[in-house]
Structure formats: structure tokens, C-alpha cells
Scaffold this motif. Structure first.
Motif, PDB file in Angstrom:
ATOM      1  N   LEU A  49       0.819  -1.214   0.000  1.00  0.00           N
ATOM      2  CA  LEU A  49       0.000   0.000   0.000  1.00  0.00           C
ATOM      3  C   LEU A  49       0.855   1.266   0.000  1.00  0.00           C
ATOM      4  O   LEU A  49       0.333   2.377   0.116  1.00  0.00           O
ATOM      5  CB  LEU A  49      -0.935   0.012   1.207  1.00  0.00           C
ATOM      6  CG  LEU A  49      -2.142  -0.927   1.141  1.00  0.00           C
ATOM      7  CD1 LEU A  49      -2.981  -0.796   2.408  1.00  0.00           C
ATOM      8  CD2 LEU A  49      -3.005  -0.634  -0.078  1.00  0.00           C
ATOM      9  N   LEU A  62       3.256   2.056   2.234  1.00  0.00           N
ATOM     10  CA  LEU A  62       3.609   2.510   3.575  1.00  0.00           C
ATOM     11  C   LEU A  62       4.995   2.021   3.957  1.00  0.00           C
ATOM     12  O   LEU A  62       5.416   0.941   3.521  1.00  0.00           O
ATOM     13  CB  LEU A  62       2.595   1.983   4.600  1.00  0.00           C
ATOM     14  CG  LEU A  62       1.165   2.512   4.507  1.00  0.00           C
ATOM     15  CD1 LEU A  62       0.238   1.641   5.344  1.00  0.00           C
ATOM     16  CD2 LEU A  62       1.092   3.958   4.986  1.00  0.00           C
ATOM     17  N   GLN A  87      -5.034  -0.068   6.459  1.00  0.00           N
ATOM     18  CA  GLN A  87      -5.763   0.876   5.605  1.00  0.00           C
ATOM     19  C   GLN A  87      -5.984   2.220   6.308  1.00  0.00           C
ATOM     20  O   GLN A  87      -5.942   3.281   5.671  1.00  0.00           O
ATOM     21  CB  GLN A  87      -7.099   0.257   5.185  1.00  0.00           C
ATOM     22  CG  GLN A  87      -6.930  -0.902   4.206  1.00  0.00           C
ATOM     23  CD  GLN A  87      -8.191  -1.716   4.001  1.00  0.00           C
ATOM     24  OE1 GLN A  87      -9.123  -1.673   4.813  1.00  0.00           O
ATOM     25  NE2 GLN A  87      -8.247  -2.476   2.913  1.00  0.00           N
ATOM     26  N   LYS A 140      -2.865   4.162   5.927  1.00  0.00           N
ATOM     27  CA  LYS A 140      -2.737   4.735   4.588  1.00  0.00           C
ATOM     28  C   LYS A 140      -3.537   6.025   4.479  1.00  0.00           C
ATOM     29  O   LYS A 140      -3.104   6.995   3.826  1.00  0.00           O
ATOM     30  CB  LYS A 140      -3.212   3.716   3.538  1.00  0.00           C
ATOM     31  CG  LYS A 140      -3.073   4.197   2.097  1.00  0.00           C
ATOM     32  CD  LYS A 140      -1.614   4.499   1.746  1.00  0.00           C
ATOM     33  CE  LYS A 140      -1.482   4.938   0.302  1.00  0.00           C
ATOM     34  NZ  LYS A 140      -0.090   5.306  -0.041  1.00  0.00           N
ATOM     35  N   GLY A 193       2.877   7.694   2.951  1.00  0.00           N
ATOM     36  CA  GLY A 193       3.541   6.469   3.381  1.00  0.00           C
ATOM     37  C   GLY A 193       4.531   6.656   4.508  1.00  0.00           C
ATOM     38  O   GLY A 193       5.058   5.681   5.044  1.00  0.00           O
TER      39      GLY A 193
END
Length: 340
Positions: free
Chosen positions: A157, A159, A185, A188, A194
Motif C-alpha cells: 500500500l 507505507l 488501511q 494509509k 507512506g
């Protein structure tokens, strides 16, 4: 052909197969594979999708009719079959086998299921799937694999996959993959670039857990009996199910038992904590507990939790909440008969 979940992305990049079957006990992992397959399928022109939920009484004629009828809106179609039990019956087995043998090029068949018994994996329809398509089996993520799973999903994602943050998420979600993914999530959303503010996030986790089961356990490990009683009474007032208290305490004390065994083998506390991926902030708490409680005392607490669990199931006659409070007070180090 059977492939590992981590091989799916590369397999899809090379060539889209005609049939995919993803199954396993961890539904979230199965769903991730399905999303990946459907995403690549859309890029390859499969625009129309039909979904069927299938059990042993399902009529496969509707799928056979759909396959044989040309689409009015798209040249390529996805037919998604979700096996609700993994058992499709004799007629279903025969129908699915026939479909797999005659599947046209403009149809992508995606099948999914929960965990399958070995007998189901030896069935004719399963063997035909293995021969004609791609099978992706998802195994349960074990506790020693959870932190790695979290860091990989954080990276995917965008991160920073910080090990301290991953440990904090693993601890607070108790191995629940869906809850872990929800936390990732949320990160995020909170840190779209990130770059996670480590101190800010860990402080937030700490504040959230103050009056939770985790906060109660940490207070016990710290030896703060007054705080333990305060949090425990708050949890009881909030009608926290005793099974949650039992499972959380059992997991924590079982880990302490395992570490205590390793400590008796002359391993250093620091190496033991690292091997068990103990969150940095919790290392002093665990170290304190290992110094305070012998292996025998910890085992005694586990046995008491076993009796409490049996009482919950009507197989013993202990006062569940009173006994749970006794266990957590004993874990804090106060002498109440359970830790003597």
C-alpha cells in the motif's frame, strides 16, 4: 496446476489462464487473490461478470446456459462461482467437470471456497481443476508469520514497513487478519505519503489500549494491581464477553510459559524477546514478568484458565468473572493463592 499465493502476480503477468480456483481458511487472503485475478482480467477485456453462490443443491443448468449463450454487451465474460460449503454433490461434480472440459476462450471461470477437507481435494472435479486451471491454496497465517504478513501488506500500500508498527498492529489485533488489514488501511488514510510518524502512532495505540483487555494485561505485567482492578471492573461493566478475556490471557501467559522454558535453557532475555518478536515498548513488561514468575507459577495460571474455560462451557462450576480477576491479579504479582 497448483501455485503458491506469492506466485500469483507473476503468473498473471505472464499469461491469463482460463480457470482459477482460490481456497483456504483465511477468507481475506482468498479475496485478495480474487481481486488480483479480476483486476488483470478486466485489463484483458473481460468486462462482464456473473456471480453464483453454489451449494450441493445448486442447479448448474443456469451456468451451462449462460456459457452457451452469446453476450449482448461484452465479448469476454467472467463467471464467478463461490462454493459456500466446498461440497457440490455428485451432479455438481459432473457438471463442473463437463464445464471445465468444454470451456470456451471468451469465458474466464473463477471459483473460490473456504477450507477444503482432503477428501474434497481428491475429488474428480478438484483434479480436473488442477489439470485445466490454476489452483491457489491459502494457509492460515501463523502467529510467527503475522508480523511479516503485515509488513508485506504495508509495503504493497506504499507505507513504510516499520517492524515496530507491524508488531503493534499484530499485538492489538490478536492475529485477526481482517482487523490487521483495517489498521493498515487506516494508516494509509492517515499517512497518504507512506511516511508514518512512529511516536505519534505508538502513542495513539497506547491511549486506545488503556482501558482495553490489552491495557489490563499490560498493567498486570507491570505489576500495577490497582490499575488491573480498575480496568477489569470497567471491562465487566461494559459487558466484555469472558471468552475474550480468557483467550487473551491464555495467549499472553502461554507465550510467557514458552519464553520461560527458553530462559531455563540459558538463553538471554533479550534474544528470547527478539525471537518472539516482542514489541519494543512491551519488552520491559515481559522481562519483568519473566523475572517475577517461575515456569511453575505460569503453568498454574494456565491450568486455572482451563478450568474457567470449562466453566464457560458448563463443564465446571467456577464463578467465571471472579476467577478471571484472580488470574489477572496473580499475573500482576500479588499473592492471592494462585501464584504461590
Amino acid at each position: 496446476m497448483n501455485i503458491k499465493p506469492e506466485q500469483l502476480q507473476n503468473s498473471l503477468s505472464n499469461q491469463l489462464a482460463s480457470t482459477y480456483f482460490a481456497f483456504g481458511a483465511e477468507i481475506l487472503l482468498v479475496e485478495q487473490s480474487l481481486s488480483m485475478i479480476k483486476g488483470i482480467a478486466r485489463e484483458n477485456g473481460f468486462k462482464e461478470r456473473f456471480r453464483f453462490d453454489i451449494d450441493g443443491n445448486f442447479s448448474w443448468d443456469s451456468i451451462i446456459s449462460l456459457i452457451s449463450s452469446p453476450s449482448l454487451f461484452a465479448e469476454k465474460r467472467i463467471i464467478e462461482c463461490r462454493l459456500t460449503t466446498g461440497k457440490i454433490g455428485i451432479k455438481g461434480s459432473k457438471a463442473l467437470t463437463e464445464i471445465l472440459e468444454t470451456l470456451p476462450d471468451d469465458i474466464l471461470l473463477i471459483i473460490s471456497s473456504g477450507k477444503l477437507e482432503m477428501a474434497q481435494q481428491k475429488s474428480k472435479w478438484f483434479k480436473t481443476l488442477d489439470k485445466k486451471g490454476i489452483i491457489i491454496q491459502h494457509w492460515e497465517v501463523q502467529s510467527n508469520q503475522l508480523v511479516g504478513w503485515i509488513t508485506r501488506n504495508m509495503s504493497q500500500l506504499g507505507l513504510d514497513s516499520n517492524i515496530e508498527i507491524a508488531n503493534a498492529i499484530a499485538y492489538c489485533t490478536e492475529g485477526n487478519l481482517l482487523a490487521s488489514m483495517q489498521e493498515i488501511q487506516k494508516l494509509k488514510i492517515a499517512y497518504p505519503d507512506g511516511k508514518i510518524n512512529l511516536r505519534e502512532y505508538l502513542n495513539q495505540i497506547d491511549q486506545q489500549s488503556q482501558y482495553s483487555v490489552f491495557g489490563m494485561i499490560d498493567s498486570a505485567l507491570q505489576g500495577d494491581t490497582d490499575k488491573v482492578n480498575k480496568v477489569f471492573n470497567s471491562l465487566v461493566d461494559d459487558s466484555t464477553p469472558p471468552v475474550i478475556l480468557v483467550s487473551s490471557l491464555y495467549r499472553e501467559i502461554k507465550n510467557l510459559v514458552n519464553m520461560s522454558i527458553e530462559l531455563k535453557k540459558n538463553q538471554t532475555i533479550e534474544s528470547i524477546l527478539n525471537n518472539h518478536r516482542v514489541w519494543q515498548k512491551r519488552k520491559p513488561l515481559i522481562s519483568n514478568a519473566l523475572k517475577k514468575h517461575s515456569y511453575q507459577k505460569l503453568q498454574k495460571l494456565l491450568l486455572r484458565l482451563g478450568r474457567i474455560d470449562r466453566s464457560l462451557k458448563g463443564m465446571d462450576n467456577l464463578d467465571v468473572y471472579d476467577e478471571l480477576q484472580n488470574v489477572v491479579i496473580a499475573l500482576s504479582g500479588k499473592n492471592n493463592g494462585l501464584n504461590s
